[in-house]
Design an enzyme around this catalytic site. Structure first.
Site, PDB file in Angstrom:
ATOM      1  N   ASP A 154       0.836  -1.193   0.000  1.00 46.86           N
ATOM      2  CA  ASP A 154       0.000   0.000   0.000  1.00 46.86           C
ATOM      3  C   ASP A 154       0.877   1.251   0.000  1.00 46.86           C
ATOM      4  OD1 ASP A 154      -2.177  -1.674   0.179  1.00 46.86           O
ATOM      5  OD2 ASP A 154      -2.435  -1.406   2.339  1.00 46.86           O
ATOM      6  N   ARG A 155       0.327   2.342  -0.483  1.00 47.67           N
ATOM      7  CA  ARG A 155       1.069   3.602  -0.550  1.00 47.67           C
ATOM      8  C   ARG A 155       1.693   3.985   0.801  1.00 47.67           C
ATOM      9  NH1 ARG A 155       0.250   8.552  -3.567  1.00 47.67           N
ATOM     10  NH2 ARG A 155      -1.561   7.588  -4.571  1.00 47.67           N
TER      11      ARG A 155
END
Length: 362
Positions: A154-155
């Site tokens: 995930d970012r």
């Protein structure tokens, strides 16, 4: 190097026409969504995903899912595609090579292991201009072949990210992940202290209404986008998910340092699992939804201490898996700065033995 496109309509068929494409040897094992992105970089991601969900993409004559793995020689029928504006194609920018080198934890002739920083996306998406996948263009060779992502984070998750230097290595490493021979360990700070101290989280997860075609269509904020939901066996799109966890240290009853080993690899799995058992990850804007009047927030003895940076406290700490040429890849990422500060605040020692090592494989 992108493989040559072989179609039933001849070489180099226009994306504006329906055509059949043959999966090349070095594309074997690739997910359908990744294959489409590679073959049609000029087409928007939303359009590619839409035609798959509508059943317009057929693999060997059958309807396919975006996560389907392709085999060499299979035939993929693609309908006429809607061209996106030219800016959809991201080119390497000055400094990308140096940025990738600065992130590198380990490198050899087949792989690069990166320490992905907080806030940097792994792949492109709506409004995302800078991401790891695009930056890897800077490492393309003279023949056009460039490194390939093996998995994703995930970012806002920091830590170990594996990249293959060739399609062949990517296919072999991808199979290692699918066969669950890759051991992934994550560290997190969570609200409260899970009981028992060593356990497993097993449940079904499915994509929520804020994902897919509905993303952003209801005026929802970013925290409502791409949320997984707990589902029941038999529900549409429900997939089983399993995480092993261990409490490494704690400041009872306020928070705990968890070590987690995901056995399956579902979207947002660890974040959704932590929220589902009542111990959301600190700094998580999507999966930390306690009501303002929740007793844990109003009780000064149970509330998370002030002063923590409002960033996701989740680290892909370690990755262990077989190397394509033999031997073992075993790489550990350091704590990102915001987690380092939090560890120092509570006196947590990152050199402490990780009890997740004692957890069974299942």
């Amino acid at each position: 190097m992108h493989a040559r496109i072989k179609t039933s309509g001849g070489e180099g068929a226009s994306p504006a026409q329906a055509a059949r494409y043959s999966v090349a040897e070095d594309e074997s094992g690739m997910r359908l969504d990744r294959w489409l992105h590679r073959r049609f970089p000029m087409i928007s991601n939303s359009h590619l995903m839409k035609i798959v969900r509508k059943g317009e993409v057929r693999v060997s004559g059958k309807r396919a899912d975006v996560s389907m793995r392709l085999a060499a020689g299979e035939s993929v029928r693609v309908p006429p595609l809607r061209l996106a504006p030219a800016p959809e194609i991201r080119r390497a920018s000055p400094g990308d090579r140096e940025a990738i080198q600065a992130m590198t934890l380990y490198e050899d002739r087949d792989v690069i292991v990166l320490n992905k920083p907080f806030g940097l996306a792994v792949q492109g998406g709506s409004g995302t201009k800078r991401h790891i996948d695009g930056m890897l263009e800077a490492l393309a060779g003279k023949d056009g072949e460039r490194p390939v992502l093996v998995h994703r984070l995930d970012r806002d998750t920091s830590g170990v990210l594996l990249v293959a230097k060739s399609r062949k290595a990517a296919a072999e490493l991808g199979e290692t992940f699918r066969s669950r021979r890759a051991k992934k360990i994550y560290w997190a700070l969570v609200e409260g202290v899970p009981k028992p101290a060593l356990g497993r989280i097993s449940m079904f997860l499915a994509k929520g209404e804020g994902m897919g075609d509905e993303r952003g269509s209801r005026g929802q904020g970013r925290t409502d986008l791409e949320r997984m939901r707990v589902a029941r066996h038999g529900d549409p799109d429900a997939q089983h998910s399993l995480t092993l966890y261990a409490v490494v240290d704690k400041v009872a009853p306020r928070l705990a340092w968890l070590s987690m080993r995901p056995v399956t690899g579902r979207t947002h799995q660890l974040r959704a699992h932590c929220e589902a058992i009542g111990h959301p990850i600190i700094g998580d804007p999507k999966y930390n939804r306690k009501a303002p009047n929740d007793p844990a927030r109003s009780d000064p003895l149970r509330a998370v201490p002030p002063g923590l940076e409002p960033k996701l406290h989740l680290l892909a700490r370690r990755l262990v898996l077989p190397h394509p040429r033999g031997g073992i890849i075993d790489v550990t990422a350091p704590l990102p700065e915001h987690m380092k500060k939090s560890f120092a605040m509570f006196g947590f020692d990152e050199s402490e033995r990780d009890p997740i090592e004692d957890a069974p494989d299942e």
